[in-house]
Scaffold this motif. Structure first.
Motif, mmCIF file in Angstrom:
data_model
loop_
_atom_site.group_PDB
_atom_site.id
_atom_site.type_symbol
_atom_site.label_atom_id
_atom_site.label_comp_id
_atom_site.label_asym_id
_atom_site.label_seq_id
_atom_site.Cartn_x
_atom_site.Cartn_y
_atom_site.Cartn_z
ATOM 1 N N ALA A 1 0.806 -1.218 0.000
ATOM 2 C CA ALA A 1 0.000 0.000 0.000
ATOM 3 C C ALA A 1 0.839 1.267 0.000
ATOM 4 N N ASP A 2 2.133 1.174 0.334
ATOM 5 C CA ASP A 2 2.925 2.395 0.482
ATOM 6 C C ASP A 2 4.307 2.273 -0.144
ATOM 7 N N VAL A 3 5.176 1.417 0.437
ATOM 8 C CA VAL A 3 6.531 1.221 -0.085
ATOM 9 C C VAL A 3 6.719 -0.274 -0.368
ATOM 10 N N ILE A 4 7.889 -0.618 -0.872
ATOM 11 C CA ILE A 4 8.157 -2.022 -1.200
ATOM 12 C C ILE A 4 8.394 -2.818 0.080
ATOM 13 N N HIS A 5 7.668 -3.908 0.224
ATOM 14 C CA HIS A 5 7.875 -4.880 1.287
ATOM 15 C C HIS A 5 8.225 -6.226 0.631
ATOM 16 N N ALA A 6 8.353 -7.277 1.422
ATOM 17 C CA ALA A 6 8.600 -8.613 0.873
ATOM 18 C C ALA A 6 7.928 -9.642 1.764
ATOM 19 N N PHE A 7 7.154 -10.521 1.150
ATOM 20 C CA PHE A 7 6.437 -11.585 1.854
ATOM 21 C C PHE A 7 7.340 -12.814 1.866
ATOM 22 N N ALA A 8 7.896 -13.143 3.036
ATOM 23 C CA ALA A 8 8.891 -14.215 3.118
ATOM 24 C C ALA A 8 8.568 -15.137 4.286
ATOM 25 N N LEU A 9 8.593 -16.433 4.021
ATOM 26 C CA LEU A 9 8.412 -17.446 5.060
ATOM 27 C C LEU A 9 9.319 -18.629 4.729
ATOM 28 N N PRO A 10 10.433 -18.791 5.464
ATOM 29 C CA PRO A 10 11.472 -19.762 5.085
ATOM 30 C C PRO A 10 10.998 -21.206 5.005
ATOM 31 N N ALA A 11 10.142 -21.667 5.927
ATOM 32 C CA ALA A 11 9.760 -23.073 5.949
ATOM 33 C C ALA A 11 9.014 -23.485 4.687
ATOM 34 N N PHE A 12 8.358 -22.540 4.013
ATOM 35 C CA PHE A 12 7.639 -22.824 2.772
ATOM 36 C C PHE A 12 8.430 -22.393 1.546
ATOM 37 N N GLY A 13 9.619 -21.811 1.756
ATOM 38 C CA GLY A 13 10.424 -21.365 0.626
ATOM 39 C C GLY A 13 9.846 -20.156 -0.081
ATOM 40 N N LEU A 14 9.170 -19.274 0.662
ATOM 41 C CA LEU A 14 8.512 -18.116 0.058
ATOM 42 C C LEU A 14 9.356 -16.862 0.240
ATOM 43 N N LYS A 15 9.450 -16.063 -0.798
ATOM 44 C CA LYS A 15 10.052 -14.724 -0.721
ATOM 45 C C LYS A 15 9.635 -13.980 -1.985
ATOM 46 N N THR A 16 8.610 -13.144 -1.848
ATOM 47 C CA THR A 16 8.040 -12.429 -2.986
ATOM 48 C C THR A 16 7.910 -10.956 -2.635
ATOM 49 N N ASP A 17 8.373 -10.095 -3.531
ATOM 50 C CA ASP A 17 8.294 -8.655 -3.298
ATOM 51 C C ASP A 17 6.845 -8.183 -3.311
ATOM 52 N N ALA A 18 6.536 -7.266 -2.386
ATOM 53 C CA ALA A 18 5.241 -6.595 -2.345
ATOM 54 C C ALA A 18 5.450 -5.177 -2.832
ATOM 55 N N VAL A 19 5.010 -4.879 -4.047
ATOM 56 C CA VAL A 19 5.285 -3.619 -4.711
ATOM 57 C C VAL A 19 3.992 -2.817 -4.839
ATOM 58 N N PRO A 20 3.990 -1.553 -4.447
ATOM 59 C CA PRO A 20 2.770 -0.739 -4.612
ATOM 60 C C PRO A 20 2.352 -0.649 -6.080
ATOM 61 N N GLY A 21 1.069 -0.827 -6.324
ATOM 62 C CA GLY A 21 0.554 -0.747 -7.680
ATOM 63 C C GLY A 21 0.782 -1.989 -8.512
ATOM 64 N N ARG A 22 1.306 -3.043 -7.933
ATOM 65 C CA ARG A 22 1.590 -4.282 -8.659
ATOM 66 C C ARG A 22 1.193 -5.464 -7.791
ATOM 67 N N VAL A 23 0.698 -6.513 -8.418
ATOM 68 C CA VAL A 23 0.315 -7.727 -7.693
ATOM 69 C C VAL A 23 1.205 -8.871 -8.162
ATOM 70 N N ASN A 24 2.050 -9.364 -7.266
ATOM 71 C CA ASN A 24 2.858 -10.549 -7.544
ATOM 72 C C ASN A 24 2.169 -11.785 -6.984
ATOM 73 N N GLU A 25 2.565 -12.934 -7.502
ATOM 74 C CA GLU A 25 1.882 -14.163 -7.149
ATOM 75 C C GLU A 25 2.892 -15.231 -6.751
ATOM 76 N N THR A 26 2.578 -15.956 -5.705
ATOM 77 C CA THR A 26 3.358 -17.112 -5.293
ATOM 78 C C THR A 26 2.405 -18.154 -4.739
ATOM 79 N N TRP A 27 2.926 -19.313 -4.371
ATOM 80 C CA TRP A 27 2.041 -20.366 -3.877
ATOM 81 C C TRP A 27 2.812 -21.299 -2.952
ATOM 82 N N PHE A 28 2.075 -22.042 -2.157
ATOM 83 C CA PHE A 28 2.663 -23.064 -1.309
ATOM 84 C C PHE A 28 1.600 -24.111 -0.996
ATOM 85 N N ARG A 29 2.054 -25.265 -0.553
ATOM 86 C CA ARG A 29 1.164 -26.342 -0.099
ATOM 87 C C ARG A 29 1.779 -26.947 1.148
#
Length: 344
Positions: free
Chosen positions: A209-237
């Motif tokens: 919503a404001d600046v660049i963040h990153a959605f990261a969770l090591p146990a699931f191998g996730l690390k995806t940038d959160a960019v204002p004005g853009r929607v990135n996609e990742t997945w886990f099971r």
């Protein structure tokens, strides 16, 4: 000359002493390294104190990432380190001033330059073959069972479940007193976690919503940038139930360290009960999987209730009534907006 002999003897004794110290330090280091697994057992879903390895995997993507790290990258780094160390030792011994009182006059060697150019290229190409395979696995998402929209804010996370009609809620870091009272890790535990069912493919739409963040969770191998004005996609099971912790991994401001991510993996029954407690319903998930679900609604500009109401008698009278009455008001406005990036 008579005074040099004791000096040489003293220097030799000092050198032997330092050699013994070095041998003792090396032995102690190797012993500690070998014994490390006995006193630093890996914790699932959170960092391990004094740990030296990656977090244990709890999803297929993390299993592949660990294999790539342990089977490809580590042996490659180890081999290159030994090669460079061997070359340095050989050059220091073979080409020192004592063995070469007259310095060489040549400035380069064509064969050596070709080798140290071609060899790194071959190493990088070999790594890339496995790297592209892992990258493809991250982008080859199976058909998702549910979608979670994660929005990074300064300095917390907001989550939304468009398919289940769960309106956006804010997740903040759990205060230190509450974390200690509950026995959970401070600065990793959150007051409103993400809740997902075990064994289901979860699509995560990540934005900011404001600046660049990153959605990261090591146990699931996730690390995806959160960019204002853009929607990135990742997945886990998630392969097992439990609590798994992550953090914002992009420097985003003064409270960057206070943006934890907590994912609670529960059974399907527990997930359904949680959805109801949040004012949502499991019924929209069926409408999403059927033709004319969320993607078609976005193109037509209709809500989930309108789509079900227009389905006609072929859709079944009872399911239509249940769907139309079970979707809360916020879901009718938020579901198309959250699903629009996925449709594109």
């Amino acid at each position: 000359m008579g005074q040099q002999v004791p000096n040489l003897g003293t220097r030799a004794a000092v050198a032997r002493g330092w050699a013994r110290v070095g041998a003792a330090v090396t032995t102690a280091s190797l012993t500690a390294f070998v014994a490390a697994p006995t006193w630093a057992q890996d914790l699932m879903g959170q960092p391990t104190p004094h740990g030296i390895d990656l977090q244990p995997a709890a999803s297929p993507l993390k299993h592949e990432a660990i294999w790539f790290h342990n089977a490809i990258l580590l042996p490659m780094c180890f081999g290159i380190s030994l090669l460079v160390l061997g070359l340095l030792a050989w050059i220091a011994i073979r080409y020192n001033a004592k063995r070469n009182p007259v310095p060489a006059k040549w400035s380069h060697n064509t064969l050596v330059e070709i080798i140290w150019t071609v060899l790194p290229v071959m190493i990088l190409v070999g790594i890339s073959l496995f790297s592209f395979r892992l990258l493809f696995a991250y982008h080859d998402m199976p058909t998702p069972d549910l979608t979670v929209k994660a929005t990074g804010n300064q300095w917390n996370w907001a989550y939304e479940y468009p398919d289940q009609g769960v309106a956006e809620y804010i997740s903040n870091m759990l205060p230190e007193e509450e974390a200690l009272a509950q026995g959970v890790p401070y600065r990793l535990a959150a007051d409103q976690p993400i809740v997902v069912p075990v064994g289901k493919t979860v699509r995560v739409l990540v934005t900011a919503a404001d600046v660049i963040h990153a959605f990261a969770l090591p146990a699931f191998g996730l690390k995806t940038d959160a960019v204002p004005g853009r929607v990135n996609e990742t997945w886990f099971r998630a392969e097992r139930t439990g609590v798994f912790y992550g953090q914002c991994s992009e420097l985003c401001g003064v409270d960057h360290a206070f943006m934890p991510i907590q994912i609670n993996v529960v059974t399907e029954a527990e997930f359904a009960a949680w959805v109801v407690s949040k004012g949502g319903s499991m019924t929209p998930a069926t409408a999403e999987e059927a033709p004319g679900g969320t993607a078609a609604q976005v193109e037509a500009g209709t809500t989930g209730a309108e789509t079900v109401a227009d389905a006609g008698p072929d859709a079944g009278a009872v399911p239509t009534a249940q769907t139309a009455t079970s979707i809360p008001a916020p879901a009718a406005t938020t579901a198309p907006a959250a699903a629009a990036p996925a449709a594109q």
